[in-house]
Write an enzyme that holds these catalytic residues in place. Structure first.
Site, PDB file in Angstrom:
ATOM      1  N   HIS A 430      59.875-120.146  36.281  1.00  0.00           N
ATOM      2  CA  HIS A 430      58.706-119.366  35.883  1.00  0.00           C
ATOM      3  C   HIS A 430      57.693-119.241  37.013  1.00  0.00           C
ATOM      4  O   HIS A 430      57.720-119.978  38.008  1.00  0.00           O
ATOM      5  CB  HIS A 430      58.047-119.981  34.644  1.00  0.00           C
ATOM      6  CG  HIS A 430      57.463-121.344  34.845  1.00  0.00           C
ATOM      7  ND1 HIS A 430      56.196-121.553  35.328  1.00  0.00           N
ATOM      8  CD2 HIS A 430      57.978-122.585  34.609  1.00  0.00           C
ATOM      9  CE1 HIS A 430      55.943-122.850  35.385  1.00  0.00           C
ATOM     10  NE2 HIS A 430      57.010-123.506  34.957  1.00  0.00           N
ATOM     11  N   CYS A 449      60.371-128.028  34.700  1.00  0.00           N
ATOM     12  CA  CYS A 449      60.785-126.663  34.974  1.00  0.00           C
ATOM     13  C   CYS A 449      60.575-126.334  36.444  1.00  0.00           C
ATOM     14  O   CYS A 449      59.921-127.063  37.181  1.00  0.00           O
ATOM     15  CB  CYS A 449      60.015-125.689  34.086  1.00  0.00           C
ATOM     16  SG  CYS A 449      60.543-125.732  32.355  1.00  0.00           S
TER      17      CYS A 449
END
Length: 538
Positions: A430, A449
């Protein structure tokens, strides 16, 4: 020669002399049935503890694949493979080639031959297992290595070696990825260097920079020369050649390439060659774990300790970006696994993971109800709850009844786009509003992440696989401000990997730091399994 004698000659072990000695004790007229029964019974008994072996020999009426005269080529190919096992970073002692050779020379009966036949097959199966898919189980090393390894059925190994040309078959067991051969060559070259004394003396003291002069510069010069970064030089001054060599070293190690030998650079320059050898050995093991996985002609490659993401197409990177990965904490390290990226979400909502809600935001809100006010509190029915109506002091991590989410915006923790490959670990790529972190050498700051430094360019590259106007398409959706999922018409494999030694397109090896200590743990497991590490001889 009678039919009985011809048949027994076909069962010769290593030479006619050994065969003659084994047959001399039994009268020819009644030798055939007892001899074959002894051999068959020995096979059946020795293989009884292994279902694959028992089935394999039963299906072929106990005919040998290693111990007859007809098996000479296969037998020779096996011993060549076992003799070369250590070069691949495998536990050669576990296969006991010397013991098998001694057993061949000592066989004096068909029962012993049957027992040896199975012993050789067991050694072969152990070698084939290790060479094709790795010596150790990934998750036994680290809970963050959740890679699913393709383990072949032992019966298929036996059938393959019995039916295919032995030389080709043994070569086919190792990963065929070109990086495997490149890492293997680098390992052999480094072992030769270690045998010759390594890279010489380390560089003492602190920072060195262009213009410096003296013994420490000479030590730096000699170290760089031994490592292959510098040609012959007699200069005692930190000159342009040394500066260029330091810059190339820094580039190869993922450091800021400023040409100054500061603390971080000297730490890496002074690492022992055995440390680099460990990186190569565990790199070979990690590639064996991935053997049998279809990487995809086009795939996403996220190398965690390299802090990069690439899209690779036919072996060439068509996109590359720096990344930020998980912090070095037990519940935040980015895991290693492969999946398939099939969508992106533009203007994403951040649904805060439960662990972050109760471990980070709840303690903050217990001290100040207005903390993290940009993140909404959501009840079980999906309604936004006013913080003023909640007594946070009555809750703990087990009974806190609310979820939290952050609406799409440029300040959203996920930035303006995320890239999904749905998985049970809730890991994805992301954007991020925290751009400054991409300037660090070591970029382990996330909750697990992978934050992408060039997220828009990644989106354009992915959309370019299905649209003639990817940039326009992306911004048309982005400008709505609404959360929108865009499915990829051509999903592509994504591989989250952990290589601290990896070859460039030209085969030159670049090294990275073991940020999570996974390589150290993996090498310890390999040593426990019997892998040896050469040491300096002088």
């Amino acid at each position: 020669m009678s039919a009985s004698i011809r048949m027994r000659a076909g069962l010769s072990l290593v030479s006619a002399a050994v065969l003659a000695a084994s047959l001399a004790a039994a009268p020819q007229a009644r030798a055939e049935a007892p001899v074959l029964a002894g051999y068959t019974q020995a096979i059946a008994s020795a293989a009884s503890d292994d279902a694959a072996l028992a089935r394999f020999y039963a299906e072929r009426d106990y005919a040998p694949i290693w111990t007859s005269a007809a098996d000479a080529d296969r037998r020779a190919a096996l011993f060549r493979a076992l003799d070369g096992a250590a070069a691949h970073g495998l536990p050669a002692r576990a296969y006991d080639a010397a013991g098998l050779r001694a057993a061949f020379a000592a066989v004096k009966s068909e029962r012993q031959r049957g027992e040896l036949e199975v012993a050789v097959s067991k050694a072969f199966l152990a070698y084939a297992h290790d060479m094709s898919s790795g010596v150790v189980d990934p998750q036994s090393v680290d809970s963050g290595i959740v890679r699913e390894v393709v383990r072949k059925d032992p019966l298929s190994f036996l059938q393959g070696v019995a039916s295919e040309p032995p030389g080709l078959y043994f070569r086919s067991l190792a990963p065929q990825a070109p990086q495997y051969a490149q890492l293997l060559k680098a390992k052999l070259d480094l072992e030769a260097r270690i045998a010759q004394g390594g890279w010489g003396a380390t560089v003492p003291g602190g920072k060195l920079e262009p213009g410096d002069i003296g013994p420490r510069v000479i030590a730096l010069r000699e170290r760089l020369r031994a490592m292959g970064y510098l040609g012959r030089s007699a200069s005692a001054r930190y000159d342009g050649a040394i500066q260029k060599a330091v810059q190339q070293f820094q580039f190869d190690l993922g450091l800021a390439a400023d040409g100054v030998a500061g603390e971080a650079t000297l730490t890496e320059i002074n690492r022992a060659p055995e440390d680099r050898l460990e990186s190569l050995i565990v790199g070979l093991e990690r590639l064996r774990w991935m053997n049998g996985i279809d990487l995809g002609q086009r795939h996403v490659w996220v190398n965690i300790p390299d802090f990069t993401v690439r899209i690779v197409e036919h072996g060439k990177a068509i996109f590359e970006s720096v990344t930020v990965v998980g912090q070095n904490q037990s519940d935040r390290r980015t895991p290693e696994f492969s999946d398939e990226m099939d969508r992106m979400v533009i203007n994403p909502t951040w649904h805060v993971p439960r662990s972050i809600v109760v471990k980070e935001y709840l303690p903050m809100m217990q001290k100040n109800a207005g903390a993290a006010g940009h993140i909404k509190l959501i009840d079980a029915r999906g309604r936004t709850v006013s913080r003023d109506a909640v007594d946070f002091s009555q809750f703990n991590a087990r009974n806190f009844p609310f979820d939290m989410k952050q609406a799409p915006s440029s300040s959203n923790a996920l930035g303006l786009v995320k890239f999904l490959f749905p998985n049970k670990y809730n890991i994805y790529l992301h954007d991020t509003p925290s751009k400054s972190l991409f300037q660090r050498d070591v970029r382990a700051f996330s909750h697990g992440c992978v934050r992408v430094g060039r997220p828009f360019d990644l989106a354009y590259t992915l959309l370019g696989m299905q649209s003639a106007t990817p940039k326009d398409d992306f911004h048309k959706v982005l400008n709505t401000g609404r959360e929108t999922t865009v499915m990829l018409e051509h999903p592509l494999p994504v591989h989250l990997v952990y290589y601290t030694a990896w070859p460039t397109a030209r085969g030159h090896i670049e090294y990275r730091r073991d940020i999570y200590g996974r390589d150290r743990a993996l090498f310890a497991a390999l040593q426990k399994a019997g892998v040896d590490l050469p040491r300096l001889t002088h």
